[in-house]
Design an enzyme around this catalytic site. Structure first.
Site, PDB file in Angstrom:
ATOM      1  N   GLU A  13       0.834  -1.211   0.000  1.00  9.97           N
ATOM      2  CA  GLU A  13       0.000   0.000   0.000  1.00  9.97           C
ATOM      3  C   GLU A  13       0.868   1.261   0.000  1.00  9.97           C
ATOM      4  O   GLU A  13       0.850   2.024   0.974  1.00  9.97           O
ATOM      5  CB  GLU A  13      -0.889   0.013   1.247  1.00  9.97           C
ATOM      6  CG  GLU A  13      -1.848  -1.145   1.340  1.00  9.97           C
ATOM      7  CD  GLU A  13      -2.528  -1.214   2.701  1.00  9.97           C
ATOM      8  OE1 GLU A  13      -2.073  -0.549   3.659  1.00  9.97           O
ATOM      9  OE2 GLU A  13      -3.510  -1.952   2.821  1.00  9.97           O
ATOM     10  N   GLY A  55       2.017   5.014  -0.554  1.00  9.78           N
ATOM     11  CA  GLY A  55       1.394   6.315  -0.753  1.00  9.78           C
ATOM     12  C   GLY A  55       2.466   7.311  -1.171  1.00  9.78           C
ATOM     13  O   GLY A  55       2.572   7.704  -2.340  1.00  9.78           O
ATOM     14  N   ARG A  56       3.314   7.651  -0.197  1.00  9.00           N
ATOM     15  CA  ARG A  56       4.371   8.641  -0.424  1.00  9.00           C
ATOM     16  C   ARG A  56       5.234   8.307  -1.643  1.00  9.00           C
ATOM     17  O   ARG A  56       5.583   9.193  -2.429  1.00  9.00           O
ATOM     18  CB  ARG A  56       5.269   8.683   0.816  1.00  9.00           C
ATOM     19  CG  ARG A  56       6.353   9.744   0.785  1.00  9.00           C
ATOM     20  CD  ARG A  56       7.373   9.514   1.898  1.00  9.00           C
ATOM     21  NE  ARG A  56       6.731   9.234   3.163  1.00  9.00           N
ATOM     22  CZ  ARG A  56       6.236  10.158   3.993  1.00  9.00           C
ATOM     23  NH1 ARG A  56       6.353  11.425   3.688  1.00  9.00           N
ATOM     24  NH2 ARG A  56       5.658   9.817   5.129  1.00  9.00           N
ATOM     25  N   ARG A 109       4.029  18.826   8.157  1.00  8.25           N
ATOM     26  CA  ARG A 109       4.995  17.755   8.437  1.00  8.25           C
ATOM     27  C   ARG A 109       6.199  18.204   9.266  1.00  8.25           C
ATOM     28  O   ARG A 109       6.586  17.497  10.204  1.00  8.25           O
ATOM     29  CB  ARG A 109       5.469  17.107   7.127  1.00  8.25           C
ATOM     30  CG  ARG A 109       4.347  16.425   6.345  1.00  8.25           C
ATOM     31  CD  ARG A 109       4.870  15.684   5.130  1.00  8.25           C
ATOM     32  NE  ARG A 109       5.729  14.588   5.498  1.00  8.25           N
ATOM     33  CZ  ARG A 109       7.034  14.563   5.317  1.00  8.25           C
ATOM     34  NH1 ARG A 109       7.657  15.559   4.714  1.00  8.25           N
ATOM     35  NH2 ARG A 109       7.744  13.540   5.722  1.00  8.25           N
ATOM     36  N   CYS A 125       0.477  31.888  13.082  1.00  9.16           N
ATOM     37  CA  CYS A 125       0.754  32.498  14.382  1.00  9.16           C
ATOM     38  C   CYS A 125       1.306  31.478  15.375  1.00  9.16           C
ATOM     39  O   CYS A 125       0.732  31.261  16.448  1.00  9.16           O
ATOM     40  CB  CYS A 125      -0.517  33.146  14.920  1.00  9.16           C
ATOM     41  SG  CYS A 125      -1.204  34.328  13.760  1.00  9.16           S
ATOM     42  N   GLU A 126       2.354  30.791  14.982  1.00 10.66           N
ATOM     43  CA  GLU A 126       3.015  29.793  15.813  1.00 10.66           C
ATOM     44  C   GLU A 126       4.509  29.930  15.577  1.00 10.66           C
ATOM     45  O   GLU A 126       4.948  29.912  14.417  1.00 10.66           O
ATOM     46  CB  GLU A 126       2.625  28.366  15.377  1.00 10.66           C
ATOM     47  CG  GLU A 126       1.180  28.020  15.502  1.00 10.66           C
ATOM     48  CD  GLU A 126       0.800  27.525  16.882  1.00 10.66           C
ATOM     49  OE1 GLU A 126       1.620  26.842  17.522  1.00 10.66           O
ATOM     50  OE2 GLU A 126      -0.322  27.849  17.323  1.00 10.66           O
ATOM     51  N   TYR A 156       1.260  13.979   1.645  1.00 13.76           N
ATOM     52  CA  TYR A 156       1.023  14.476   3.007  1.00 13.76           C
ATOM     53  C   TYR A 156       1.234  15.986   3.148  1.00 13.76           C
ATOM     54  O   TYR A 156       1.611  16.451   4.213  1.00 13.76           O
ATOM     55  CB  TYR A 156       1.872  13.691   4.029  1.00 13.76           C
ATOM     56  CG  TYR A 156       1.602  12.208   3.968  1.00 13.76           C
ATOM     57  CD1 TYR A 156       0.388  11.695   4.406  1.00 13.76           C
ATOM     58  CD2 TYR A 156       2.533  11.335   3.418  1.00 13.76           C
ATOM     59  CE1 TYR A 156       0.119  10.335   4.309  1.00 13.76           C
ATOM     60  CE2 TYR A 156       2.268   9.975   3.321  1.00 13.76           C
ATOM     61  CZ  TYR A 156       1.054   9.491   3.771  1.00 13.76           C
ATOM     62  OH  TYR A 156       0.776   8.140   3.672  1.00 13.76           O
TER      63      TYR A 156
HETATM   64  C1  LIG Z   1      -2.454   1.288   6.654  1.00 16.02           C
HETATM   65  C2  LIG Z   1      -1.575   2.176   5.861  1.00 16.02           C
HETATM   66  N1  LIG Z   1      -1.207   1.780   4.636  1.00 16.02           N
HETATM   67  C3  LIG Z   1      -0.419   2.556   3.858  1.00 16.02           C
HETATM   68  C4  LIG Z   1       0.033   3.783   4.305  1.00 16.02           C
HETATM   69  C5  LIG Z   1       0.887   4.608   3.381  1.00 16.02           C
HETATM   70  O1  LIG Z   1       2.115   4.933   3.908  1.00 16.02           O
HETATM   71  P1  LIG Z   1       3.188   5.668   2.977  1.00 16.02           P
HETATM   72  O2  LIG Z   1       2.543   6.849   2.397  1.00 16.02           O
HETATM   73  O3  LIG Z   1       4.287   6.013   3.912  1.00 16.02           O
HETATM   74  O4  LIG Z   1       3.580   4.666   1.925  1.00 16.02           O
HETATM   75  C6  LIG Z   1      -0.308   4.227   5.584  1.00 16.02           C
HETATM   76  C7  LIG Z   1       0.177   5.520   6.093  1.00 16.02           C
HETATM   77  O5  LIG Z   1      -0.050   5.956   7.175  1.00 16.02           O
HETATM   78  C8  LIG Z   1      -1.150   3.406   6.374  1.00 16.02           C
HETATM   79  O6  LIG Z   1      -1.538   3.797   7.589  1.00 16.02           O
END
Ligand SMILES: Cc1ncc(COP(=O)(O)O)c(C=O)c1O
Length: 450
Positions: free
Chosen positions: A307, A309-310, A346, A377-378, A407
């Site tokens: 899975e 994402g990044r 981040r 304002c931080e 993100y």
């Molecule tokens: C269950 C699950 N799968 C996949 C991801 C994706 O992580 P990344 O974007 O670091 O690949 C996350 C990120 O929090 C997650 O919680």
């Protein structure tokens, strides 16, 4: 393929600067080129994007996203890649990823809505969540999501209670293999002392709770180690631990589970020369580890999925800010830009670091050390501390942050009632708006009281 290092020195013509292996990479999209004092991404000058769409602005290189998705698909196969929508999602992105053969991991009715609106068939999605709401679950069941990942025994009861009479739902169990991996304690999700999943030691009770519901079809196991992991070893360890759990489930419950999802977390370079995880190496090592571990237990090798994402969108994105103010204090020089922690939390959340650069004009050769801060304002609204920028940086200049595709937009807030920035896709020398800039009117619309 050559990659571009952010080169603070202006180069005379369109020049890709090779940085060597993909693994110790550049944070910039592969199409990025320095041209005079500017950077072009997919043939589009960042200064032109800023002039057309305003700042802050997020730029996403479609070809880079597609190439990264394709690499995953090549190495993990059909039904082997579920893009993690939480990294960033919008309808166009879903379409690109669906074209490239990816499925999607969603965590809410909202993320599911975008996936469906983008044209992804529901059976290619899986639903996650430590606290799925009844509304999330109903939306998932109505659409017909492929899998629901159960986080805990209580989650199993809730899902079963909401399924329409006669319906059956395929589910995975999210387990905690007890592995510490990830760039920061706040993004480690496989250690015992955090809220996600159920300990592998408690798997028997978890399986019993699921089997008590005839409407739930248990097809596999899941774990997610954390985020921004740059080594393969923790994933190999996870494969080993999870193969052991598959064997235990077979031995104690007589159930042969056919799927194993090892989550995401694959790291990328946020600054030049930082390591990233190589997808081909990861796939090869994981398959070998899993095969050996399954052989040792006399198990059939389960279908493996991941899975990311990044690693799909992070390096495809660049955010461009405009310098609002320059402040010299006895302690440091602050470059104050027109965005900040509302569009990129981040750095404040977990100390993320970036390598910004001036774009849009030829700068003085000499550098100074500055701290780039946001408009909020931080005192903690620091986007990049102690980074080099040209000595003549001044209000009105454009500052680009690479590795901004994941993100940022998805974690953006309206702190200080600041509208969220737009997302612009670039491809083949053309820019097009994917997500428009939020307006003050948009914000006001939700304020319905008197
Ligand atoms: C269950 C699950 N799968 C996949 C991801 C994706 O992580 P990344 O974007 O670091 O690949 C996350 C990120 O929090 C997650 O919680």
């Amino acid at each position: 393929m050559s990659l571009l290092l952010p080169d603070p020195q202006p180069t005379p013509s369109s020049t890709p600067v090779p940085t060597g292996a993909h693994r110790t990479g550049s944070p910039w999209p592969r199409s990025a080129r320095t041209v005079g004092g500017d950077v072009r991404v997919a043939g589009v000058a960042l200064a032109d994007v800023a002039a057309t769409f305003g700042t802050p602005v997020h730029v996403l290189d479609e070809t880079e996203v597609r190439a990264r998705a394709r690499t995953y698909r090549e190495h993990f196969g059909a039904d082997g890649v579920f893009y993690a929508a939480k990294a960033f999602t919008c309808r166009a992105l879903v379409r690109w990823l669906a074209d490239e053969g990816l499925g999607m991991d969603v965590c809410s009715a909202g993320e599911l809505r975008t996936a469906l609106d983008g044209g992804l068939p529901a059976h290619r999605t899986l639903l996650h969540g430590v606290a799925k709401s009844p509304a999330d679950l109903r939306a998932a069941m109505e659409a017909g999501v492929g899998r629901i990942v159960l986080d805990s025994p209580d989650d199993a009861d809730l899902v079963a209670s909401l399924l329409p009479a006669g319906a059956r739902q395929q589910v995975l169990l999210r387990l905690v293999p007890g592995i510490s991996a990830g760039a920061h304690p706040k993004v480690r999700t496989a250690t015992p002392d955090q809220q996600f999943g159920t300990a592998t030691a408690d798997v028997d009770g978890f399986v019993d709770r699921v089997l008590a519901h005839r409407s739930l079809e248990l097809v596999g196991l899941h774990c997610h180690l954390g985020s921004q992991i740059t080594e393969i070893a923790p994933y190999q360890e996870a494969a080993l631990v999870m193969a052991g759990v598959l064997a235990r489930v077979r031995n104690r419950h007589g159930l042969v589970l056919r799927e194993l999802d090892l989550g995401g977390g694959h790291g990328i370079a946020h600054r030049p020369g930082e390591p990233g995880l190589d997808v081909a190496d990861l796939a090869r090592c994981l398959r070998r580890e899993l095969r050996d571990a399954c052989d040792a237990h006399g198990l059939r090798v389960p279908h493996l999925s991941v899975e990311p994402g990044r690693a799909v969108v992070g390096p495809a994105g660049v955010v461009v800010y405009r310098v609002a103010v320059l402040k010299r204090t006895p302690h440091r020089t602050f470059v104050v830009v027109d965005g900040g922690m509302s569009d990129n939390p981040r750095p404040a959340l977990y100390g993320a670091q970036y390598a910004p650069r001036l774009v849009g004009r030829v700068a003085a050769g000499a550098q100074q050390t500055v701290t780039v801060v946001g408009r909020h304002c931080e005192t903690g609204d620091v986007l990049a501390a102690d980074v080099p920028l040209p000595v003549d940086v001044r209000p009105g200049d454009l500052i680009a942050f690479p590795a901004a595709g994941a993100y940022h937009v998805s974690m953006a807030s309206n702190y200080n009632a600041v509208p969220r920035p737009p997302v612009v896709a670039v491809r083949g020398g053309e820019a097009r708006l994917l997500v428009r800039r939020e307006t003050v009117e948009d914000l006001g619309r939700r304020d319905v009281g008197r």
